[in-house]
Design a protein around this motif. Structure first.
Motif, PDB file in Angstrom:
ATOM      1  N   PHE A 274      11.661  -0.915   7.275  1.00 52.39           N
ATOM      2  CA  PHE A 274      10.551  -1.439   6.491  1.00 52.39           C
ATOM      3  C   PHE A 274      10.137  -0.452   5.399  1.00 52.39           C
ATOM      4  N   ALA A 275      10.088   0.850   5.729  1.00 55.62           N
ATOM      5  CA  ALA A 275       9.729   1.859   4.730  1.00 55.62           C
ATOM      6  C   ALA A 275      10.712   1.830   3.565  1.00 55.62           C
ATOM      7  N   ASN A 276      11.991   1.676   3.869  1.00 57.86           N
ATOM      8  CA  ASN A 276      13.002   1.641   2.814  1.00 57.86           C
ATOM      9  C   ASN A 276      12.882   0.377   1.980  1.00 57.86           C
ATOM     10  N   ILE A 277      12.616  -0.745   2.628  1.00 59.18           N
ATOM     11  CA  ILE A 277      12.451  -2.009   1.907  1.00 59.18           C
ATOM     12  C   ILE A 277      11.231  -1.945   0.990  1.00 59.18           C
ATOM     13  N   CYS A 278      10.173  -1.259   1.436  1.00 55.87           N
ATOM     14  CA  CYS A 278       8.978  -1.113   0.601  1.00 55.87           C
ATOM     15  C   CYS A 278       9.327  -0.473  -0.739  1.00 55.87           C
ATOM     16  N   GLY A 279      10.157   0.561  -0.709  1.00 59.77           N
ATOM     17  CA  GLY A 279      10.551   1.223  -1.944  1.00 59.77           C
ATOM     18  C   GLY A 279      11.342   0.315  -2.859  1.00 59.77           C
ATOM     19  N   ARG A 280      12.146  -0.554  -2.273  1.00 60.80           N
ATOM     20  CA  ARG A 280      12.983  -1.443  -3.077  1.00 60.80           C
ATOM     21  C   ARG A 280      12.208  -2.641  -3.608  1.00 60.80           C
TER      22      ARG A 280
ATOM     23  N   ALA B  43       7.607 -10.659   1.393  1.00 58.95           N
ATOM     24  CA  ALA B  43       7.365 -11.488   2.575  1.00 58.95           C
ATOM     25  C   ALA B  43       8.444 -11.188   3.605  1.00 58.95           C
ATOM     26  N   LEU B  44       8.029 -10.851   4.821  1.00 55.29           N
ATOM     27  CA  LEU B  44       8.953 -10.544   5.908  1.00 55.29           C
ATOM     28  C   LEU B  44       9.074 -11.749   6.833  1.00 55.29           C
TER      29      LEU B  44
ATOM     30  N   ARG C 139       2.234   4.945   2.452  1.00 52.52           N
ATOM     31  CA  ARG C 139       2.881   4.968   1.136  1.00 52.52           C
ATOM     32  C   ARG C 139       1.854   4.786   0.026  1.00 52.52           C
ATOM     33  N   LYS C 140       0.822   4.027   0.302  1.00 51.69           N
ATOM     34  CA  LYS C 140      -0.235   3.819  -0.678  1.00 51.69           C
ATOM     35  C   LYS C 140      -0.994   5.113  -0.931  1.00 51.69           C
ATOM     36  N   VAL C 141      -1.338   5.828   0.148  1.00 54.86           N
ATOM     37  CA  VAL C 141      -2.057   7.100   0.019  1.00 54.86           C
ATOM     38  C   VAL C 141      -1.198   8.124  -0.720  1.00 54.86           C
ATOM     39  N   ALA C 142       0.096   8.151  -0.411  1.00 59.45           N
ATOM     40  CA  ALA C 142       1.009   9.115  -1.043  1.00 59.45           C
ATOM     41  C   ALA C 142       1.435   8.693  -2.437  1.00 59.45           C
ATOM     42  N   ASN C 143       1.065   7.475  -2.856  1.00 57.30           N
ATOM     43  CA  ASN C 143       1.421   6.932  -4.168  1.00 57.30           C
ATOM     44  C   ASN C 143       2.927   6.944  -4.392  1.00 57.30           C
ATOM     45  N   ILE C 144       3.644   6.420  -3.403  1.00 54.76           N
ATOM     46  CA  ILE C 144       5.090   6.280  -3.536  1.00 54.76           C
ATOM     47  C   ILE C 144       5.429   4.794  -3.521  1.00 54.76           C
ATOM     48  N   PRO C 145       6.612   4.420  -4.014  1.00 53.01           N
ATOM     49  CA  PRO C 145       6.930   3.001  -4.228  1.00 53.01           C
ATOM     50  C   PRO C 145       6.609   2.110  -3.037  1.00 53.01           C
ATOM     51  N   ARG C 146       6.007   0.960  -3.356  1.00 52.58           N
ATOM     52  CA  ARG C 146       5.569   0.023  -2.320  1.00 52.58           C
ATOM     53  C   ARG C 146       5.267  -1.316  -2.991  1.00 52.58           C
ATOM     54  N   PRO C 147       5.192  -2.396  -2.210  1.00 49.77           N
ATOM     55  CA  PRO C 147       4.774  -3.683  -2.781  1.00 49.77           C
ATOM     56  C   PRO C 147       3.343  -3.618  -3.306  1.00 49.77           C
TER      57      PRO C 147
ATOM     58  N   TYR D  94       9.840 -10.818  -3.427  1.00 46.82           N
ATOM     59  CA  TYR D  94      10.928 -10.330  -2.586  1.00 46.82           C
ATOM     60  C   TYR D  94      10.789 -10.941  -1.191  1.00 46.82           C
ATOM     61  N   PHE D  95      11.923 -11.189  -0.579  1.00 48.62           N
ATOM     62  CA  PHE D  95      11.946 -11.701   0.784  1.00 48.62           C
ATOM     63  C   PHE D  95      12.877 -10.821   1.611  1.00 48.62           C
ATOM     64  N   ALA D  96      12.506 -10.592   2.849  1.00 51.74           N
ATOM     65  CA  ALA D  96      13.357  -9.822   3.754  1.00 51.74           C
ATOM     66  C   ALA D  96      13.445 -10.554   5.079  1.00 51.74           C
TER      67      ALA D  96
END
Length: 615
Positions: free
Chosen positions: A472-478, A485-486, A510-518, A362-364
């Protein structure tokens, strides 16, 4: 393109009135699909690349969709499955959403009576509750289902339906092939329910007339038809009406009941003359689950039931929301109880990261702008998310090179050579050409907007960072489980160290919470205007800022739309999400952004809640 007056839906059976708040009232923008003469015109009106539209309308469509067989729940249909199709890529999913939105607005403009008041399925602001409410307390109830609802609507009929609302022959046939597989409409695509409801207009009129003969109430929720009253039509009469419209009654899916028997409409009991209710069995089960969750803990209760914590919490949350919505104000309104249990046990519903998902790149491209509207200054940060660099670079470079090669093209070509395609530098003619190209580029754009309190560099940096963190948080989920890569355009007030720190903080949280991320910490590269990909968020922000600044909702005396409005509407479907960081408001297809959406700054979300939303 057409201006259509904003409609306030009339009051009537099963139809709640709708209107935007007076301060936000704005006329609806309709893409006039009847003006399209060819498939190329249709592709442009729908914001789709002409080659993609042709491929989707071809006979070889298997690579573009996934086929799912969903088992049917009824005991007498054991072993049977409902076939559903879904787009194979996110870009195709966005394409079908765009078709659905533009076709829906156009259809309602062409036929102001659509959807009819008796139609409740797949209609915004109408639900199973409103459908059941039309039949509450009635002594007789006849329920009939249509057999193979979507597949029983053939492709030629879809084409006829599209022509009935004004599409030209070639365009109607092309679009009907995009919406149909194996010669018939299929469930799973965004526009399928809309087209099915359009195809049922004459059926609904016929059944309303049949209901009127006996004084009955008639409603339809997708393929589920309901008649109720002191007298109702016979099954044979309904079957004949269906056959006349090319449908048939689903085997064993019809029932005539009297008061005192199991009186259910779209899953809700209508025995009570005051309101529909959730079935007692579901309410007893939920009350029991909440009792044991309170006695032990939510986690212990779910473990005893053999359920995983995340899935179990999500299931309970969904049940509480559904039951409490239907039973609002009764003793079965469990919202407060559930909120207290979540707070006590420190659990919240969430969507876990999909570890089985294929890893993709993914690219942003990230850019910012400062614009003024009605005496206020705002910073907007846009994230243009895409998966393939080739079409992005090709779109930018081809547009730029064609302009530079045109000996008669106006404007300062030297600026384009040095700085690339950028909204503020381009001549209006070049600007218009690239804006026409943007809807066909496979990307999704998310924008965070925050008001500037002052013009100091520190305030600009802090405001930019707030909008950046949310985006960025929203893009992580997607970009879940992918490699992200930003490419962030540098600006004088951006503190690179703070941006990099924010990326690490959001990702680790997001990693600690185990929610969607790259899959790994995203790469961050600061670039200049020479980066071709920056043209995407740059132009999207330029169009958005100009639209807000010039208040594109205004019309000229002739009724023509302003250039700012037309350009924004052309790109609207590429704006996946626009978020007002200060007030917490979100704007999407369901809640459209308008030029005056940023005017009301009074309702602010507490900083603690805002922080939670950002992460």
């Amino acid at each position: 393109m057409v201006w259509g007056a904003s409609r306030t839906r009339p009051q009537g059976t099963g139809c709640s009135s709708w209107s935007r708040p007076p301060s936000l009232m704005e006329k609806s923008f309709i893409v006039d699909l009847s003006a399209c003469q060819t498939a190329e015109h249709l592709a442009a009106a729908l914001g789709i690349h002409a080659d993609l539209l042709a491929a989707l309308a071809s006979s070889d469509i298997a690579p573009y969709y996934r086929r799912h067989a969903i088992p049917k729940r009824s005991s007498h249909r054991k072993g049977q499955a409902r076939v559903v199709f879904e787009p194979a890529t996110e870009e195709l999913r966005q394409v079908h959403k765009t078709i659905n939105r533009r076709l829906s607005a156009y259809a309602s403009h062409r036929d102001p009576s659509f959807p009819p008041e008796c139609c409740y399925g797949f209609v915004r602001k109408r639900s199973t509750l409103e459908n059941a409410d039309q039949h509450k307390g009635n002594p007789l109830l006849l329920r009939v289902d249509i057999a193979d609802f979507f597949p029983s609507i053939p492709q030629p009929r879809v084409a006829d339906v599209l022509m009935s609302i004004g599409l030209k022959l070639e365009c109607a046939h092309v679009l009907s092939r995009v919406l149909c597989f194996n010669g018939a409409l299929v469930p799973g695509l965004s526009a399928s329910p809309l087209v099915a409801n359009l195809a049922c207009r004459s059926l609904d009129a016929r059944l309303l007339s049949l209901a009127a003969e006996t004084g009955a109430t008639y409603t339809r929720y997708a393929d589920d038809m309901t008649f109720s009253g002191d007298a109702v039509p016979t099954l044979a009469q309904v079957a004949r009406a269906l056959e006349a419209e090319g449908f048939s009654v689903a085997e064993k899916k019809y029932r005539l009941t009297k008061r005192g028997q199991a009186h259910f409409v779209t899953g809700l009991s209508i025995q009570d003359i005051l309101r529909p209710h959730v079935p007692k069995k579901m309410k007893r089960r939920l009350r029991q689950e909440l009792y044991y969750s309170a006695k032990y803990s939510i986690e212990d209760h779910l473990l005893r039931c053999g359920k995983k914590l995340g899935e179990g919490v999500n299931r309970l949350d969904g049940m509480v929301r559904y039951v409490s919505h239907i039973e609002r104000g009764t003793r079965f309104d469990f919202r407060l109880t559930w909120e207290r249990l979540q707070a006590r046990d420190d659990v919240v519903p969430s969507v876990g990261s999909d570890y089985g998902k294929e890893r993709r790149a993914y690219f942003a491209a990230v850019d910012e702008t400062i614009f003024e509207a009605r005496g206020k200054r705002f910073i907007a940060v846009a994230f243009a998310l895409y998966e393939d660099e080739k079409p992005v670079d090709a779109a930018v470079n081809e547009t730029r090179d064609a302009y530079l090669a045109d000996a008669f093209a106006p404007g300062k070509k030297g600026d384009i050579v040095k700085r690339g395609l950028h909204y503020a530098d381009t001549h209006p003619l070049l600007k218009a050409k690239f804006i026409e190209r943007l809807p066909t580029i496979p990307m999704r754009v998310l924008v965070g907007i925050a008001e500037l309190a002052s013009e100091s560099g520190e305030e600009k940096a802090a405001t930019y960072l707030r909008a950046f963190r949310w985006g960025f948080a929203n893009i992580c989920g997607r970009a879940d489980r992918g490699k992200l890569a930003l490419r962030v355009e540098d600006a004088p007030f951006i503190v690179k160290a703070d941006v990099e720190k924010a990326v690490v903080q959001v990702y680790e949280l997001r990693k600690v919470a185990n929610i969607p991320r790259p899959a790994v910490l995203p790469d961050v590269v600061f670039v200049g205007k020479e980066c071709a990909a920056i043209s995407l968020p740059d132009f999207m922000l330029g169009v958005l800022g100009t639209y807000v600044k010039e208040y594109g909702g205004n019309q000229t005396e002739s009724g023509a739309a302003s250039v700012a409005l037309v350009q924004f509407e052309r790109l609207r479907d590429r704006f996946t999400l626009i978020h007002d960081v200060d007030t917490g408001r979100y704007y999407s297809r369901r809640t459209p952004f308008h030029a005056d959406s940023l005017d009301d700054r009074s309702k602010r979300v507490p900083s603690a809640l805002r922080s939670n939303r950002e992460t």
